[in-house]
Design an enzyme around this catalytic site. Structure first.
Site, PDB file in Angstrom:
ATOM      1  N   GLY A  46     -41.808-138.594  17.893  1.00 22.98           N
ATOM      2  CA  GLY A  46     -40.980-138.647  19.092  1.00 22.98           C
ATOM      3  C   GLY A  46     -39.589-138.098  18.821  1.00 22.98           C
ATOM      4  O   GLY A  46     -39.362-136.882  18.853  1.00 22.98           O
ATOM      5  N   GLY A  47     -38.652-138.979  18.523  1.00 20.49           N
ATOM      6  CA  GLY A  47     -37.239-138.620  18.374  1.00 20.49           C
ATOM      7  C   GLY A  47     -36.982-137.379  17.530  1.00 20.49           C
ATOM      8  O   GLY A  47     -36.231-136.484  17.934  1.00 20.49           O
ATOM      9  N   SER A 106     -41.256-143.346  14.047  1.00 23.40           N
ATOM     10  CA  SER A 106     -40.073-142.957  13.266  1.00 23.40           C
ATOM     11  C   SER A 106     -40.384-142.015  12.101  1.00 23.40           C
ATOM     12  O   SER A 106     -39.767-142.108  11.038  1.00 23.40           O
ATOM     13  CB  SER A 106     -39.320-144.201  12.782  1.00 23.40           C
ATOM     14  OG  SER A 106     -38.930-144.988  13.903  1.00 23.40           O
ATOM     15  N   GLU A 149     -49.982-145.792  15.995  1.00 18.11           N
ATOM     16  CA  GLU A 149     -48.537-145.952  16.154  1.00 18.11           C
ATOM     17  C   GLU A 149     -48.193-147.433  16.288  1.00 18.11           C
ATOM     18  O   GLU A 149     -48.348-148.007  17.371  1.00 18.11           O
ATOM     19  CB  GLU A 149     -48.060-145.224  17.414  1.00 18.11           C
ATOM     20  CG  GLU A 149     -48.347-143.737  17.405  1.00 18.11           C
ATOM     21  CD  GLU A 149     -47.426-142.979  18.340  1.00 18.11           C
ATOM     22  OE1 GLU A 149     -46.710-142.102  17.866  1.00 18.11           O
ATOM     23  OE2 GLU A 149     -47.402-143.286  19.545  1.00 18.11           O
ATOM     24  N   HIS A 186     -50.602-143.767  25.082  1.00 11.88           N
ATOM     25  CA  HIS A 186     -49.381-144.060  24.325  1.00 11.88           C
ATOM     26  C   HIS A 186     -48.923-145.483  24.663  1.00 11.88           C
ATOM     27  O   HIS A 186     -49.091-145.934  25.798  1.00 11.88           O
ATOM     28  CB  HIS A 186     -48.289-143.040  24.679  1.00 11.88           C
ATOM     29  CG  HIS A 186     -47.123-143.130  23.754  1.00 11.88           C
ATOM     30  ND1 HIS A 186     -46.146-144.093  23.897  1.00 11.88           N
ATOM     31  CD2 HIS A 186     -46.808-142.417  22.651  1.00 11.88           C
ATOM     32  CE1 HIS A 186     -45.263-143.946  22.919  1.00 11.88           C
ATOM     33  NE2 HIS A 186     -45.639-142.945  22.146  1.00 11.88           N
ATOM     34  N   GLY A 212     -39.467-145.433  17.734  1.00 14.84           N
ATOM     35  CA  GLY A 212     -38.100-145.292  18.220  1.00 14.84           C
ATOM     36  C   GLY A 212     -37.140-146.321  17.652  1.00 14.84           C
ATOM     37  O   GLY A 212     -36.023-146.471  18.123  1.00 14.84           O
ATOM     38  N   GLU A 217     -46.178-146.646  25.347  1.00  9.13           N
ATOM     39  CA  GLU A 217     -45.258-146.719  26.497  1.00  9.13           C
ATOM     40  C   GLU A 217     -46.039-146.689  27.807  1.00  9.13           C
ATOM     41  O   GLU A 217     -45.667-147.344  28.782  1.00  9.13           O
ATOM     42  CB  GLU A 217     -44.237-145.572  26.412  1.00  9.13           C
ATOM     43  CG  GLU A 217     -43.236-145.824  25.286  1.00  9.13           C
ATOM     44  CD  GLU A 217     -42.716-144.574  24.589  1.00  9.13           C
ATOM     45  OE1 GLU A 217     -42.834-143.470  25.162  1.00  9.13           O
ATOM     46  OE2 GLU A 217     -42.190-144.705  23.470  1.00  9.13           O
ATOM     47  N   ASN A 266     -43.934-135.295  20.438  1.00  8.92           N
ATOM     48  CA  ASN A 266     -44.016-135.994  21.724  1.00  8.92           C
ATOM     49  C   ASN A 266     -42.602-136.038  22.297  1.00  8.92           C
ATOM     50  O   ASN A 266     -41.797-136.873  21.899  1.00  8.92           O
ATOM     51  CB  ASN A 266     -44.568-137.407  21.505  1.00  8.92           C
ATOM     52  CG  ASN A 266     -44.641-138.201  22.797  1.00  8.92           C
ATOM     53  OD1 ASN A 266     -44.439-137.655  23.879  1.00  8.92           O
ATOM     54  ND2 ASN A 266     -44.911-139.488  22.686  1.00  8.92           N
ATOM     55  N   TRP A 267     -42.342-135.111  23.222  1.00  8.36           N
ATOM     56  CA  TRP A 267     -40.979-135.038  23.775  1.00  8.36           C
ATOM     57  C   TRP A 267     -40.670-136.204  24.706  1.00  8.36           C
ATOM     58  O   TRP A 267     -39.519-136.445  25.039  1.00  8.36           O
ATOM     59  CB  TRP A 267     -40.792-133.720  24.550  1.00  8.36           C
ATOM     60  CG  TRP A 267     -40.712-132.498  23.685  1.00  8.36           C
ATOM     61  CD1 TRP A 267     -40.875-132.421  22.328  1.00  8.36           C
ATOM     62  CD2 TRP A 267     -40.458-131.160  24.137  1.00  8.36           C
ATOM     63  NE1 TRP A 267     -40.729-131.113  21.914  1.00  8.36           N
ATOM     64  CE2 TRP A 267     -40.476-130.317  22.994  1.00  8.36           C
ATOM     65  CE3 TRP A 267     -40.221-130.575  25.376  1.00  8.36           C
ATOM     66  CZ2 TRP A 267     -40.264-128.942  23.067  1.00  8.36           C
ATOM     67  CZ3 TRP A 267     -40.004-129.200  25.463  1.00  8.36           C
ATOM     68  CH2 TRP A 267     -40.024-128.401  24.309  1.00  8.36           C
ATOM     69  N   LYS A 268     -41.694-136.904  25.162  1.00  9.78           N
ATOM     70  CA  LYS A 268     -41.510-137.993  26.138  1.00  9.78           C
ATOM     71  C   LYS A 268     -40.727-137.464  27.346  1.00  9.78           C
ATOM     72  O   LYS A 268     -40.879-136.296  27.705  1.00  9.78           O
ATOM     73  CB  LYS A 268     -40.820-139.198  25.474  1.00  9.78           C
ATOM     74  CG  LYS A 268     -41.546-139.630  24.198  1.00  9.78           C
ATOM     75  CD  LYS A 268     -41.078-140.943  23.646  1.00  9.78           C
ATOM     76  CE  LYS A 268     -41.850-141.243  22.364  1.00  9.78           C
ATOM     77  NZ  LYS A 268     -41.552-142.553  21.806  1.00  9.78           N
TER      78      LYS A 268
HETATM   79  P1  PGA Z   1     -40.688-141.971  17.399  1.00 11.64           P
HETATM   80  O1  PGA Z   1     -41.829-141.953  18.526  1.00 11.64           O
HETATM   81  O2  PGA Z   1     -41.035-140.883  16.426  1.00 11.64           O
HETATM   82  O3  PGA Z   1     -39.406-141.706  18.139  1.00 11.64           O
HETATM   83  O4  PGA Z   1     -40.717-143.317  16.756  1.00 11.64           O
HETATM   84  C1  PGA Z   1     -43.162-141.764  18.187  1.00 11.64           C
HETATM   85  C2  PGA Z   1     -44.017-141.827  19.423  1.00 11.64           C
HETATM   86  O5  PGA Z   1     -43.777-142.690  20.278  1.00 11.64           O
HETATM   87  O6  PGA Z   1     -44.947-141.018  19.589  1.00 11.64           O
END
Ligand code: PGA
Length: 253
Positions: free
Chosen positions: A236-237, A215, A169, A97, A175, A99, A9-11
């Site tokens: 994500g990250g 994470s 999640e 998601h 994050g 977010e 997930n590049w966001k």
């Molecule tokens: P993260 O994000 O791996 O940076 O914690 C995961 C996500 O939000 O899909």
């Protein structure tokens, strides 16, 4: 055998060139995936076509959108429809998601509409659920995710819910560098599966891949993915670094 999936997930990160370079670096490593394994890249809308042209679905590498709108078409300036994604042959879309829920006020009811419109366009939703820290501290995480599934997915007939991918999640782990322990992840994944079984049946429950997100990185992926009810990760990250994400793909079971 259930699918095992590493989803990036590049966001809202990376320029076009950076994204293209990252994908090229990952794909040129040519990591062979077994028939039940998949790598999926959820990239920003402007990068979908480029990403699609670089990935080979026959090798089980796919592209996903990170969101779509809950209406079919019309005067919704700035939004992107599931039909538009379908017209680019995009097969997956992240839905709900945390977010999106937090910053764009997406409710369980709106997410149910997004799930429907994706399925109507032959797009597989990667449906996200997960609790905030306050709920976890009260020990009410199971009830919290059960409501998310009930209100956004349980209107679906069995043949449709079987197409979905779920990503659990915990918001407190996204994050933050904090990961749920393997025991915590396995416990709630098993709970989600039992909740699906109670609503449908064991065949449905045992078909749906449930990914863990929060994470995930190269150093913890293998341990997290080894749990029997964890079928991969939404990352994500660590998906923004080629070597990290390659190691995560290789950690699939
Ligand atoms: P993260 O994000 O791996 O940076 O914690 C995961 C996500 O939000 O899909």
């Amino acid at each position: 055998m259930r699918k095992q999936i590493a989803a990036a997930n590049w966001k809202m990160n990376l320029t076009f060139k950076e994204g293209e370079n990252l994908l090229n670096e990952i794909l040129s490593a040519n990591v062979a995936l077994a028939p039940h394994q998949q790598a999926i890249f959820a990239v920003p809308f402007p990068y979908l076509t480029m990403s699609k042209s670089l990935t080979d679905e026959e090798k089980n590498y796919f592209v996903a959108a990170q969101n779509c709108y809950n209406k079919a078409s019309g005067a919704y300036t700035g939004e992107v429809s599931a039909a538009m994604l379908q017209s680019l042959n995009i097969r997956y879309c992240v839905i709900g998601h945390s977010e999106r829920r937090e910053y764009f006020n997406e409710t369980n009811a709106v997410l149910a509409e997004k799930v429907n419109i994706c399925l109507a366009n032959n797009i597989i939703p990667i449906f996200c659920c997960g609790e905030p820290l306050s709920v976890r501290e009260e020990g009410k995480q199971n009830d919290f995710v059960a409501v998310q599934l009930k209100e956004s997915l349980y209107h679906l007939p069995a043949e449709d819910i079987k197409k979905i991918i779920i990503a659990y999640e915990p918001i407190w782990a996204i994050g933050t560098g904090k990961t749920a322990s393997t025991e915590q992840a396995q416990e709630i994944h098993a709970y989600l599966r039992s909740n699906i079984e109670a609503q449908y049946d064991s065949e449905v429950a045992n078909t749906i891949p449930i990914l863990y997100g929060g994470s995930v990185k190269a150093s913890n992926a293998a341990e997290i993915f080894a749990s029997p009810d964890v079928d991969g990760g939404l990352v994500g990250g660590a998906s923004l670094k080629a070597d990290e994400f390659l190691a995560i793909i290789k950690a699939l079971q």
